[in-house]
Design an enzyme around this catalytic site. Structure first.
Site: not given
Ligand code: APR
Length: 252
Positions: A70, A102, A105, A120, A128, A157, A196-197
Protein backbone atom coordinates in the site's frame (compact mmCIF):
# COMPACT_ATOMS: atom_id res chain seq x y z
CA UNK A 1 -18.69 22.30 -15.07
CA UNK A 2 -21.48 24.26 -13.36
CA UNK A 3 -21.33 24.34 -9.59
CA UNK A 4 -24.77 24.11 -7.91
CA UNK A 5 -25.70 27.68 -6.96
CA UNK A 6 -26.29 27.02 -3.25
CA UNK A 7 -22.90 25.29 -2.92
CA UNK A 8 -21.10 28.06 -4.80
CA UNK A 9 -22.72 30.73 -2.64
CA UNK A 10 -21.50 29.01 0.54
CA UNK A 11 -18.01 28.53 -0.93
CA UNK A 12 -17.73 32.19 -1.97
CA UNK A 13 -18.75 33.38 1.48
CA UNK A 14 -16.52 31.02 3.46
CA UNK A 15 -13.36 32.34 5.15
CA UNK A 16 -12.51 29.38 7.44
CA UNK A 17 -12.91 26.23 5.36
CA UNK A 18 -12.35 22.73 6.69
CA UNK A 19 -12.29 19.79 4.30
CA UNK A 20 -12.89 16.28 5.69
CA UNK A 21 -11.71 13.59 3.28
CA UNK A 22 -11.95 9.85 2.95
CA UNK A 23 -10.62 7.26 0.53
CA UNK A 24 -12.75 8.63 -2.31
CA UNK A 25 -10.61 11.78 -2.31
CA UNK A 26 -7.63 9.61 -3.33
CA UNK A 27 -9.49 7.35 -5.76
CA UNK A 28 -8.75 9.42 -8.89
CA UNK A 29 -5.06 9.26 -8.02
CA UNK A 30 -5.26 5.49 -8.31
CA UNK A 31 -5.52 4.46 -4.66
CA UNK A 32 -8.44 2.02 -4.24
CA UNK A 33 -11.09 2.96 -1.69
CA UNK A 34 -11.77 0.65 1.24
CA UNK A 35 -15.13 -0.47 -0.05
CA UNK A 36 -13.68 -1.24 -3.46
CA UNK A 37 -12.58 -4.83 -3.75
CA UNK A 38 -9.02 -5.42 -2.63
CA UNK A 39 -6.73 -6.35 -5.51
CA UNK A 40 -3.79 -8.70 -6.04
CA UNK A 41 -2.67 -11.01 -3.25
CA UNK A 42 -5.33 -9.57 -0.97
CA UNK A 43 -8.32 -9.95 -3.31
CA UNK A 44 -10.11 -12.30 -0.94
CA UNK A 45 -9.34 -10.27 2.14
CA UNK A 46 -11.02 -7.21 3.56
CA UNK A 47 -9.05 -4.37 5.17
CA UNK A 48 -10.88 -5.28 8.35
CA UNK A 49 -9.07 -8.64 8.22
CA UNK A 50 -5.60 -7.08 8.00
CA UNK A 51 -5.84 -3.63 9.62
CA UNK A 52 -6.24 -4.97 13.15
CA UNK A 53 -3.91 -5.58 16.12
CA UNK A 54 -5.05 -9.21 16.11
CA UNK A 55 -3.93 -9.68 12.49
CA UNK A 56 -0.61 -8.03 13.32
CA UNK A 57 0.19 -10.15 16.38
CA UNK A 58 -1.02 -13.28 14.60
CA UNK A 59 1.29 -12.80 11.61
CA UNK A 60 3.36 -9.56 11.49
CA UNK A 61 5.14 -10.35 8.20
CA UNK A 62 1.79 -10.77 6.40
CA UNK A 63 0.40 -7.45 7.64
CA UNK A 64 3.74 -5.72 7.06
CA UNK A 65 3.77 -6.99 3.44
CA UNK A 66 0.26 -5.56 2.83
CA UNK A 67 1.28 -2.16 4.18
CA UNK A 68 4.54 -2.20 2.22
CA UNK A 69 2.47 -2.75 -0.94
CA UNK A 70 0.00 0.00 0.00
CA UNK A 71 2.89 2.37 0.77
CA UNK A 72 4.49 1.66 -2.58
CA UNK A 73 1.14 2.29 -4.34
CA UNK A 74 0.67 5.56 -2.43
CA UNK A 75 4.25 6.67 -3.11
CA UNK A 76 3.90 6.08 -6.85
CA UNK A 77 0.51 7.86 -7.14
CA UNK A 78 0.31 11.60 -7.75
CA UNK A 79 -2.15 14.17 -6.37
CA UNK A 80 -5.04 14.97 -8.70
CA UNK A 81 -6.72 18.29 -9.54
CA UNK A 82 -8.96 17.96 -6.47
CA UNK A 83 -5.99 17.85 -4.08
CA UNK A 84 -4.47 20.85 -5.82
CA UNK A 85 -7.79 22.74 -5.75
CA UNK A 86 -8.05 22.36 -1.97
CA UNK A 87 -4.54 23.78 -1.59
CA UNK A 88 -5.28 26.64 -4.03
CA UNK A 89 -8.50 27.50 -2.17
CA UNK A 90 -6.47 27.73 1.03
CA UNK A 91 -4.00 30.17 -0.57
CA UNK A 92 -6.71 32.68 -1.46
CA UNK A 93 -6.67 36.03 0.35
CA UNK A 94 -8.68 35.96 3.53
CA UNK A 95 -9.23 32.20 3.46
CA UNK A 96 -7.83 29.66 5.92
CA UNK A 97 -7.98 25.98 4.93
CA UNK A 98 -7.68 23.01 7.24
CA UNK A 99 -7.73 19.42 6.01
CA UNK A 100 -8.89 16.56 8.24
CA UNK A 101 -8.28 13.27 6.48
CA UNK A 102 -9.03 9.64 7.21
CA UNK A 103 -6.53 8.77 4.48
CA UNK A 104 -3.09 7.46 5.28
CA UNK A 105 -1.50 8.56 2.01
CA UNK A 106 0.36 11.88 1.63
CA UNK A 107 -1.49 13.17 -1.43
CA UNK A 108 -2.92 16.24 0.35
CA UNK A 109 0.58 17.31 1.37
CA UNK A 110 2.02 16.61 -2.06
CA UNK A 111 -0.93 18.49 -3.56
CA UNK A 112 0.14 21.59 -1.60
CA UNK A 113 -2.00 21.46 1.56
CA UNK A 114 -0.09 22.47 4.68
CA UNK A 115 -2.52 22.02 7.56
CA UNK A 116 -3.43 18.33 7.39
CA UNK A 117 -4.62 16.18 10.33
CA UNK A 118 -4.33 12.44 9.67
CA UNK A 119 -6.88 11.04 12.14
CA UNK A 120 -6.13 7.44 11.09
CA UNK A 121 -2.35 7.84 10.92
CA UNK A 122 0.00 7.62 7.97
CA UNK A 123 1.61 4.98 5.76
CA UNK A 124 4.80 7.02 6.00
CA UNK A 125 5.13 6.88 9.78
CA UNK A 126 6.13 3.75 11.70
CA UNK A 127 6.52 2.88 15.37
CA UNK A 128 7.54 0.07 17.67
CA UNK A 129 4.70 -2.25 18.67
CA UNK A 130 6.09 -2.43 22.23
CA UNK A 131 7.71 0.91 23.19
CA UNK A 132 5.91 3.08 20.58
CA UNK A 133 9.20 4.76 19.58
CA UNK A 134 8.97 6.32 16.12
CA UNK A 135 11.04 4.39 13.58
CA UNK A 136 13.56 6.57 11.74
CA UNK A 137 15.07 3.89 9.55
CA UNK A 138 14.75 3.60 5.78
CA UNK A 139 12.24 1.01 4.60
CA UNK A 140 12.89 -1.15 1.57
CA UNK A 141 9.55 -1.37 -0.22
CA UNK A 142 9.25 -4.39 -2.54
CA UNK A 143 8.53 -3.55 -6.17
CA UNK A 144 6.21 -6.54 -6.50
CA UNK A 145 3.48 -7.64 -4.12
CA UNK A 146 4.83 -10.20 -1.68
CA UNK A 147 2.83 -12.43 0.65
CA UNK A 148 5.07 -11.88 3.66
CA UNK A 149 7.85 -9.47 4.60
CA UNK A 150 9.77 -9.34 7.87
CA UNK A 151 9.26 -6.00 9.68
CA UNK A 152 12.36 -4.38 11.20
CA UNK A 153 13.12 -4.96 14.89
CA UNK A 154 12.95 -1.99 17.23
CA UNK A 155 16.46 -0.68 17.93
CA UNK A 156 15.20 1.47 20.81
CA UNK A 157 13.85 -1.23 23.11
CA UNK A 158 15.21 -4.33 21.40
CA UNK A 159 11.96 -6.15 22.10
CA UNK A 160 9.35 -4.88 19.69
CA UNK A 161 8.83 -4.96 15.96
CA UNK A 162 8.24 -1.94 13.80
CA UNK A 163 4.58 -1.56 12.71
CA UNK A 164 2.71 1.04 10.65
CA UNK A 165 1.76 4.14 12.68
CA UNK A 166 -1.83 3.69 11.59
CA UNK A 167 -4.99 3.47 13.71
CA UNK A 168 -6.23 -0.08 13.27
CA UNK A 169 -9.79 -1.24 13.79
CA UNK A 170 -10.39 -1.45 17.51
CA UNK A 171 -7.58 0.99 18.36
CA UNK A 172 -8.09 4.44 19.81
CA UNK A 173 -7.30 7.49 17.71
CA UNK A 174 -4.48 9.77 18.79
CA UNK A 175 -6.30 12.15 21.15
CA UNK A 176 -4.12 15.10 20.22
CA UNK A 177 -4.74 14.62 16.49
CA UNK A 178 -8.47 14.03 16.86
CA UNK A 179 -8.71 17.02 19.19
CA UNK A 180 -7.16 19.15 16.44
CA UNK A 181 -9.67 17.67 14.00
CA UNK A 182 -12.59 18.66 16.21
CA UNK A 183 -11.14 22.17 16.58
CA UNK A 184 -10.76 22.41 12.82
CA UNK A 185 -14.44 21.55 12.39
CA UNK A 186 -15.74 23.72 15.23
CA UNK A 187 -13.69 26.69 14.04
CA UNK A 188 -14.88 26.48 10.44
CA UNK A 189 -17.58 28.48 8.71
CA UNK A 190 -17.90 25.77 6.05
CA UNK A 191 -17.26 22.00 6.20
CA UNK A 192 -16.72 20.23 2.88
CA UNK A 193 -16.90 16.43 3.15
CA UNK A 194 -15.18 14.67 0.26
CA UNK A 195 -15.15 10.97 -0.57
CA UNK A 196 -16.12 9.21 2.63
CA UNK A 197 -18.82 6.63 3.20
CA UNK A 198 -19.37 8.08 6.67
CA UNK A 199 -19.33 4.60 8.19
CA UNK A 200 -16.31 4.62 10.51
CA UNK A 201 -16.56 6.58 13.78
CA UNK A 202 -15.43 8.80 15.43
CA UNK A 203 -14.35 10.49 12.16
CA UNK A 204 -17.83 9.98 10.72
CA UNK A 205 -19.19 11.99 13.65
CA UNK A 206 -17.38 15.17 12.59
CA UNK A 207 -20.13 16.40 10.19
CA UNK A 208 -22.54 16.09 13.14
CA UNK A 209 -20.22 18.32 15.19
CA UNK A 210 -20.49 20.97 12.48
CA UNK A 211 -24.27 20.62 12.17
CA UNK A 212 -24.68 20.99 15.94
CA UNK A 213 -22.96 24.38 15.69
CA UNK A 214 -24.95 25.53 12.69
CA UNK A 215 -21.91 25.26 10.40
CA UNK A 216 -23.01 24.44 6.82
CA UNK A 217 -21.93 21.01 5.54
CA UNK A 218 -21.42 20.21 1.84
CA UNK A 219 -20.66 16.72 0.50
CA UNK A 220 -18.77 15.89 -2.69
CA UNK A 221 -19.29 12.23 -3.49
CA UNK A 222 -20.52 10.70 -6.77
CA UNK A 223 -22.42 7.94 -4.97
CA UNK A 224 -23.67 9.60 -1.79
CA UNK A 225 -22.91 8.32 1.71
CA UNK A 226 -24.31 7.46 5.13
CA UNK A 227 -24.01 11.15 5.99
CA UNK A 228 -27.04 12.08 3.88
CA UNK A 229 -29.01 13.32 6.92
CA UNK A 230 -26.14 15.52 8.12
CA UNK A 231 -25.63 17.55 4.98
CA UNK A 232 -26.90 20.92 3.87
CA UNK A 233 -26.01 20.13 0.28
CA UNK A 234 -24.82 16.97 -1.51
CA UNK A 235 -23.17 17.22 -4.90
CA UNK A 236 -22.91 13.88 -6.67
CA UNK A 237 -19.64 14.57 -8.42
CA UNK A 238 -16.10 13.20 -8.28
CA UNK A 239 -13.57 15.02 -6.12
CA UNK A 240 -11.25 15.64 -9.07
CA UNK A 241 -14.03 17.42 -10.94
CA UNK A 242 -16.10 19.14 -8.26
CA UNK A 243 -13.34 20.75 -6.20
CA UNK A 244 -11.56 22.41 -9.15
CA UNK A 245 -14.93 23.64 -10.45
CA UNK A 246 -15.72 25.28 -7.11
CA UNK A 247 -12.32 26.97 -6.83
CA UNK A 248 -12.45 28.14 -10.46
CA UNK A 249 -15.88 29.72 -9.87
CA UNK A 250 -15.04 31.51 -6.62
CA UNK A 251 -14.26 34.76 -8.43
CA UNK A 252 -16.82 34.60 -11.24
N1 APR B 1 -14.68 11.36 -5.55
C1 APR B 1 -15.36 11.48 -4.38
N2 APR B 1 -15.83 10.42 -3.68
C2 APR B 1 -15.60 9.20 -4.20
C3 APR B 1 -14.90 8.98 -5.40
C4 APR B 1 -14.44 10.13 -6.09
N3 APR B 1 -13.76 10.04 -7.24
N4 APR B 1 -14.85 7.63 -5.64
C5 APR B 1 -15.48 7.03 -4.61
N5 APR B 1 -15.94 7.96 -3.75
C6 APR B 1 -16.67 7.75 -2.49
C7 APR B 1 -17.50 6.49 -2.42
O1 APR B 1 -18.81 6.74 -2.91
C8 APR B 1 -17.53 6.22 -0.91
O2 APR B 1 -18.63 6.89 -0.32
O3 APR B 1 -15.69 7.61 -1.50
C9 APR B 1 -16.23 6.86 -0.42
C10 APR B 1 -15.19 5.85 0.01
O4 APR B 1 -15.70 5.17 1.12
P1 APR B 1 -14.78 4.11 1.88
O5 APR B 1 -14.14 3.21 0.90
O6 APR B 1 -15.65 3.55 2.99
O7 APR B 1 -13.60 4.96 2.51
P2 APR B 1 -13.65 5.83 3.82
O8 APR B 1 -14.98 6.48 4.02
O9 APR B 1 -12.47 6.73 3.78
O10 APR B 1 -13.40 4.75 4.97
C11 APR B 1 -13.26 5.27 6.28
O11 APR B 1 -12.67 3.07 7.00
O12 APR B 1 -11.50 1.23 6.33
C12 APR B 1 -11.51 2.27 7.25
O13 APR B 1 -9.76 3.43 8.31
C13 APR B 1 -10.31 3.14 7.07
O14 APR B 1 -10.13 5.55 6.86
C14 APR B 1 -10.88 4.41 6.45
C15 APR B 1 -12.28 4.43 7.02
Amino acid sequence: MDVPADILELARGARRVTVLTGAGASAESGIPTFRDAQTGLWTNLRPEDLATPEAWYRDPPRVWAWYAWRTRIAATCVPHAGHRAIAEWGRRDGVTMKVVTQNVDDLHERGGSEDVAHVHGSLFRHKCDVCNAQYRGVLDLPVEQVERLEPPDCEQCGMGRIRPDIVWFGEALDERVFGAAIEAVEGADLLVVVGTSGIVYPAAGLPGVARAQGIPVIEINPHGSDLFDQLDHAWEVAAGKGLPAIVAALDD
